[in-house]
Design an enzyme around this catalytic site. Structure first.
Site, PDB file in Angstrom:
ATOM      1  N   ASP A  62      -3.655   0.383 -10.019  1.00 44.12           N
ATOM      2  CA  ASP A  62      -5.050   0.361 -10.039  1.00 44.12           C
ATOM      3  C   ASP A  62      -4.979   0.395 -11.537  1.00 44.12           C
ATOM      4  O   ASP A  62      -6.292  -0.684 -11.533  1.00 44.12           O
ATOM      5  CB  ASP A  62      -6.389   1.461  -9.984  1.00 44.12           C
ATOM      6  CG  ASP A  62      -5.626   1.907  -8.478  1.00 44.12           C
ATOM      7  OD1 ASP A  62      -5.709   1.019  -7.385  1.00 44.12           O
ATOM      8  OD2 ASP A  62      -5.763   3.496  -7.858  1.00 44.12           O
ATOM      9  N   TYR A  65      -3.331  12.094   0.124  1.00 46.76           N
ATOM     10  CA  TYR A  65      -2.698  11.523  -1.585  1.00 46.76           C
ATOM     11  C   TYR A  65      -1.543  12.390  -1.798  1.00 46.76           C
ATOM     12  O   TYR A  65      -0.117  11.697  -2.465  1.00 46.76           O
ATOM     13  CB  TYR A  65      -3.351  10.882  -2.054  1.00 46.76           C
ATOM     14  CG  TYR A  65      -3.091  10.238  -3.088  1.00 46.76           C
ATOM     15  CD1 TYR A  65      -3.030   8.621  -2.630  1.00 46.76           C
ATOM     16  CD2 TYR A  65      -2.435  10.190  -4.025  1.00 46.76           C
ATOM     17  CE1 TYR A  65      -2.451   8.156  -3.187  1.00 46.76           C
ATOM     18  CE2 TYR A  65      -1.801   9.612  -5.351  1.00 46.76           C
ATOM     19  CZ  TYR A  65      -1.570   7.978  -4.838  1.00 46.76           C
ATOM     20  OH  TYR A  65      -1.561   6.828  -5.074  1.00 46.76           O
ATOM     21  N   ASP A  80       3.478   2.224  -5.187  1.00 45.58           N
ATOM     22  CA  ASP A  80       3.522   1.876  -6.178  1.00 45.58           C
ATOM     23  C   ASP A  80       4.215   3.135  -6.581  1.00 45.58           C
ATOM     24  O   ASP A  80       5.283   3.351  -7.614  1.00 45.58           O
ATOM     25  CB  ASP A  80       2.208   1.591  -7.023  1.00 45.58           C
ATOM     26  CG  ASP A  80       0.538   2.740  -6.838  1.00 45.58           C
ATOM     27  OD1 ASP A  80       1.439   3.836  -5.955  1.00 45.58           O
ATOM     28  OD2 ASP A  80       0.056   2.527  -6.995  1.00 45.58           O
ATOM     29  N   SER A  83     -13.036   3.062  -8.540  1.00 44.36           N
ATOM     30  CA  SER A  83     -13.739   3.178 -10.033  1.00 44.36           C
ATOM     31  C   SER A  83     -12.519   4.164 -10.815  1.00 44.36           C
ATOM     32  O   SER A  83     -13.513   4.234 -12.035  1.00 44.36           O
ATOM     33  CB  SER A  83     -14.964   3.960  -9.115  1.00 44.36           C
ATOM     34  OG  SER A  83     -14.592   5.380  -8.571  1.00 44.36           O
ATOM     35  N   GLU A 134       0.857  -1.614   0.075  1.00 45.04           N
ATOM     36  CA  GLU A 134      -0.268  -0.077  -0.060  1.00 45.04           C
ATOM     37  C   GLU A 134       0.953   1.524   0.079  1.00 45.04           C
ATOM     38  O   GLU A 134       1.806   1.142   0.775  1.00 45.04           O
ATOM     39  CB  GLU A 134      -1.308  -0.173   0.917  1.00 45.04           C
ATOM     40  CG  GLU A 134      -2.302   0.607   0.908  1.00 45.04           C
ATOM     41  CD  GLU A 134      -3.300  -0.624  -0.578  1.00 45.04           C
ATOM     42  OE1 GLU A 134      -2.814   0.343  -1.057  1.00 45.04           O
ATOM     43  OE2 GLU A 134      -3.612  -0.709   0.391  1.00 45.04           O
TER      44      GLU A 134
HETATM   45  P1  ATP Z   1     -10.046   4.763  -5.037  1.00 43.95           P
HETATM   46  O1  ATP Z   1      -8.759   5.327  -6.080  1.00 43.95           O
HETATM   47  O2  ATP Z   1      -9.811   5.165  -3.576  1.00 43.95           O
HETATM   48  O3  ATP Z   1      -9.399   3.354  -4.804  1.00 43.95           O
HETATM   49  P2  ATP Z   1     -12.151   5.909  -6.405  1.00 43.95           P
HETATM   50  O4  ATP Z   1     -11.147   5.793  -7.511  1.00 43.95           O
HETATM   51  O5  ATP Z   1     -13.519   4.636  -6.575  1.00 43.95           O
HETATM   52  O6  ATP Z   1     -11.516   5.272  -4.980  1.00 43.95           O
HETATM   53  P3  ATP Z   1     -11.906   8.781  -6.702  1.00 43.95           P
HETATM   54  O7  ATP Z   1     -10.566   8.117  -7.344  1.00 43.95           O
HETATM   55  O8  ATP Z   1     -11.912   9.111  -6.330  1.00 43.95           O
HETATM   56  O9  ATP Z   1     -12.440   6.917  -5.990  1.00 43.95           O
HETATM   57  O10 ATP Z   1     -12.570   9.035  -7.681  1.00 43.95           O
HETATM   58  C1  ATP Z   1     -14.238   8.224  -8.051  1.00 43.95           C
HETATM   59  C2  ATP Z   1     -14.341   9.504  -8.963  1.00 43.95           C
HETATM   60  O11 ATP Z   1     -14.513   8.489 -10.418  1.00 43.95           O
HETATM   61  C3  ATP Z   1     -15.908   9.904  -8.901  1.00 43.95           C
HETATM   62  O12 ATP Z   1     -16.265  11.344  -8.229  1.00 43.95           O
HETATM   63  C4  ATP Z   1     -16.776  10.342 -10.175  1.00 43.95           C
HETATM   64  O13 ATP Z   1     -16.413  10.709 -10.719  1.00 43.95           O
HETATM   65  C5  ATP Z   1     -16.141   8.839 -10.940  1.00 43.95           C
HETATM   66  N1  ATP Z   1     -16.311   7.824 -11.117  1.00 43.95           N
HETATM   67  C6  ATP Z   1     -16.712   6.739 -10.583  1.00 43.95           C
HETATM   68  N2  ATP Z   1     -17.450   6.176 -10.643  1.00 43.95           N
HETATM   69  C7  ATP Z   1     -18.011   6.038 -11.942  1.00 43.95           C
HETATM   70  C8  ATP Z   1     -18.995   5.613 -12.899  1.00 43.95           C
HETATM   71  N3  ATP Z   1     -20.199   4.592 -12.549  1.00 43.95           N
HETATM   72  N4  ATP Z   1     -19.784   7.112 -13.588  1.00 43.95           N
HETATM   73  C9  ATP Z   1     -19.546   8.205 -13.650  1.00 43.95           C
HETATM   74  N5  ATP Z   1     -17.686   8.772 -12.733  1.00 43.95           N
HETATM   75  C10 ATP Z   1     -17.624   7.751 -12.268  1.00 43.95           C
HETATM   76  C1  GLA Z   2      -4.903   4.531  -5.113  1.00 45.56           C
HETATM   77  C2  GLA Z   2      -3.828   4.891  -6.499  1.00 45.56           C
HETATM   78  C3  GLA Z   2      -2.792   3.702  -6.259  1.00 45.56           C
HETATM   79  C4  GLA Z   2      -2.144   3.409  -5.120  1.00 45.56           C
HETATM   80  C5  GLA Z   2      -3.284   3.296  -4.010  1.00 45.56           C
HETATM   81  C6  GLA Z   2      -2.874   3.084  -2.806  1.00 45.56           C
HETATM   82  O1  GLA Z   2      -5.340   3.454  -5.034  1.00 45.56           O
HETATM   83  O2  GLA Z   2      -4.474   5.654  -7.282  1.00 45.56           O
HETATM   84  O3  GLA Z   2      -2.170   4.236  -7.081  1.00 45.56           O
HETATM   85  O4  GLA Z   2      -1.226   4.554  -4.706  1.00 45.56           O
HETATM   86  O5  GLA Z   2      -3.909   4.467  -4.167  1.00 45.56           O
HETATM   87  O6  GLA Z   2      -1.924   2.019  -2.798  1.00 45.56           O
HETATM   88 MG    MG Z   3      -9.369   5.938  -7.776  1.00 45.16          MG
END
Ligand code: ATP
Ligand code: GLA
Ligand code: MG
Length: 567
Positions: A242, A298, A87, A197, A84
């Site tokens: 990711d 972040y 990367d 996502s 974690e």
């Molecule tokens: P993490 O990066 O912590 O793993 P994550 O990728 O879900 O979590 P973010 O990187 O903040 O969180 O991205 C979320 C954003 O991606 C949402 O606010 C939106 O703008 C976009 N998004 C995600 N899913 C959808 C969807 N189904 N439809 C439209 N936009 C989306």
């Molecule tokens: C988010 C980032 C990745 C990674 C993780 C933490 O998901 O998009 O690149 O840095 O946090 O491991």
């Molecule tokens: Mg994300």
């Protein structure tokens, strides 16, 4: 004519649920697969739900745009098992894809007169249209404008578009003119829930643009590399885990992703254990908005890690030693320092044998403790003086593209987490390479794997400061109920947690969460349903050509044996 073929069997096989047994698979470079049926993409138990969902997406596409979609581009979310926040310091990580994904149904059949002179048209709608409203853009041929100061869902599509166009221009020349596109998106990865996502969305967007513009094959490494760089355009200076997990993953396996000397991914299996192991993913329902909190969470961590690399280099390497410029977000990384330090050490000692990476990392932990002794952090002025640059120059190099808010930078803690977490990944991998000593009862082996996950959580909570009380509670509750190892997964500060649980304790862990955590929150039925996922390692990106295969049809008349047909 209907040509149905069965997608349902009475029960899923073991291989669909648990990672494959038996060591590493080969490197997984090559083209993104073109799926000929949904069973190429999903595990058997998911096919019924997925066929209905795909069918509804394609029907809705027809309703909105008055014509069928030509293809669907698909990329999944991921859960990170271990590794974690390392990367972006270019150390290897071990994630796996999940079933939840981003689907983009696409047609390029848009009259060119629809767009302004010198522009092409992008129409983009979402099945969740109340949350993600429809947009239409006329985009000039020469540039894709993304305003990272606003948090707008279509920015993620645009970043995939921008990256894909750069690649298309490299292949076909600077005058390449992209096609107009009509898109309908359906994403099932919870947004902001730590399951990425965003990478699922960006990777599927870039893939969609490549296919829409006539690319018959899309190289997985090229797609991943462009998705990594282009996602940064939304304002988060993320690493490459990711997108790699989203594009490369293979059903039934976790994925070992390494970033140096170049991006590589290989499937990793779990040995057969007794009791059998299951990964549980549990939502905290604390939404971590990395975009909003980037300057203090972040993006600040990325800056702190790069500054730690530069500082250690200045103090521990001979004066004037440059750090190599690499693929990390700020071009200098702790991994770059690591390599330079040991290369110079061996060179000056005239050594012939090199130390193992494990012992190098152990040495770096000890050196960091000694060298970076200021526990309350370092000011810009203190760091700039050691780097022998001005504060302005420091800001220009490290904090100008992604602004951060901090008086002091915790270089010691961040470097200690990164080196020790990189070491834990190696230890986890070497455990996976061994067969457990006693195959009748592998509890001790299971506990060793879990112990590493628990150490990661401790380090994330206390050293890297990226956990939160709610995640800590979920982990403590799971461990009390029998989890071998519990930790946050993804960026943290909320989002999701991952737990290594013996199959016979899954029920007890879920009950403990309900009793001690979820029942205290005010959750909707939908949230309750999504709170805990028993994860199966899923497959990565794929393309489904509707024009060749026809819409996905769920034919209820076929009775119990639910079928999907090409038309
Ligand atoms: P993490 O990066 O912590 O793993 P994550 O990728 O879900 O979590 P973010 O990187 O903040 O969180 O991205 C979320 C954003 O991606 C949402 O606010 C939106 O703008 C976009 N998004 C995600 N899913 C959808 C969807 N189904 N439809 C439209 N936009 C989306
Ligand atoms: C988010 C980032 C990745 C990674 C993780 C933490 O998901 O998009 O690149 O840095 O946090 O491991
Ligand atoms: Mg994300």
């Amino acid at each position: 004519m209907l040509s149905p073929f069965p997608i349902f069997q009475s029960s899923p096989s073991r291989q669909d649920i648990y990672p494959r047994t038996g060591g590493y698979q080969s490197n997984m470079a090559g083209p993104v697969p073109v799926a000929s049926s949904l069973s190429d993409i999903y595990t058997i138990d998911a096919l019924g739900t997925q066929a209905k969902r795909w069918n509804s997406l394609l029907t809705r596409f027809q309703t909105i745009y008055g014509q069928p979609a030509e293809f669907v581009a698909r990329s999944p979310g991921r859960v990170n098992i271990i590794g974690e926040h390392i990367d972006y310091s270019l150390y290897p990580v071990l994630p796996m894809a999940i079933t939840a994904d981003s689907l983009l149904a696409v047609s390029t059949n848009v009259a060119s007169s629809n767009a302004k002179e010198g522009h092409y048209k992008i129409k983009i709608a979402n099945v969740q249209d109340a949350k993600f409203p429809t947009h239409e853009f006329d985009i000039p041929y020469d540039a894709v404008d993304i305003d990272a100061t606003v948090h707008e869902w279509t920015n993620y599509f645009k970043s995939g578009l921008r990256g894909a166009l750069e690649l298309l221009r490299k292949k076909h020349g600077a005058d390449f003119k992209p096609k107009s596109m009509q898109i309908l998106m359906d994403g099932t990865v919870p947004a902001g829930g730590g399951l990425s996502s965003s990478a699922a969305f960006v990777s599927s967007s870039a893939l969609a643009v490549m296919v829409a513009n006539g690319e018959k094959t899309v190289d997985k490494t090229e797609l991943t590399e462009l998705a990594i760089v282009s996602e940064r355009a939304v304002g988060v200076n993320s690493g490459g885990m990711d997108q790699s997990a989203s594009v490369f993953s293979e059903r039934g396996s976790a994925l070992f992703v390494s970033f140096t000397p170049s991006l590589k991914a290989r499937a990793v299996s779990f040995p057969k254990t007794n009791p059998e192991l299951t990964f549980l993913i549990a939502q905290s329902f604390v939404t971590a908005d990395k975009f909003v909190t980037g300057p203090i969470h972040y993006n600040l961590r990325v800056v702190e890690c790069s500054l730690a690399a530069a500082y250690l280099n200045a103090v521990l390497n001979p004066p004037g030693t440059p750090l190599p410029s690499d693929a990390s977000p700020l071009s200098v990384s702790l991994h770059g320092f690591h390599e330079t330090f040991f290369a110079l050490q061996e060179h000056s000692a005239g050594a012939t044998s090199s130390k193992s990476t494990e012992s190098q990392l152990e040495e770096l932990v000890a050196l960091t403790e000694k060298t970076l002794d200021k526990k309350d952090g370092y000011t810009r002025e203190e760091i700039a003086a050691v780097l022998n640059i001005s504060v302005d120059e420091l800001d220009k190099q490290f904090t100008s593209r992604f602004p951060v808010r901090a008086e002091k930078f915790k270089l010691r803690q961040r470097a200690l987490h990164v080196f020790s977490e990189a070491l834990r990944v190696l230890k986890f991998m070497s455990l996976l390479e061994q067969q457990p000593a006693n195959t009748d009862d592998t509890s001790e082996y299971n506990a060793q794997l879990g112990g590493l996950l628990n150490q990661t959580q401790d380090s994330c909570r206390d050293v890297y400061e990226c956990s939160c009380n709610e995640i800590d509670e979920l982990c403590a509750s799971a461990r009390r109920a029998g989890s071998y190892g519990s930790r946050l997964t993804g960026a943290g500060w909320g989002g999701c947690s991952v737990h290594l649980v013996p199959a016979d304790k899954v029920k007890a862990v879920k009950e403990a969460w309900e009793r001690e955590y979820y029942s205290k929150l005010d959750l909707t039925d939908e949230q309750k349903e999504a709170a805990v996922v028993v994860s199966k390692p899923g497959s990565g990106s794929a393309v489904y050509l509707v024009e060749d295969r026809g819409p996905v049809v769920v034919d209820d008349r076929i009775g119990d044996g639910l079928r999907m047909a090409g038309r």
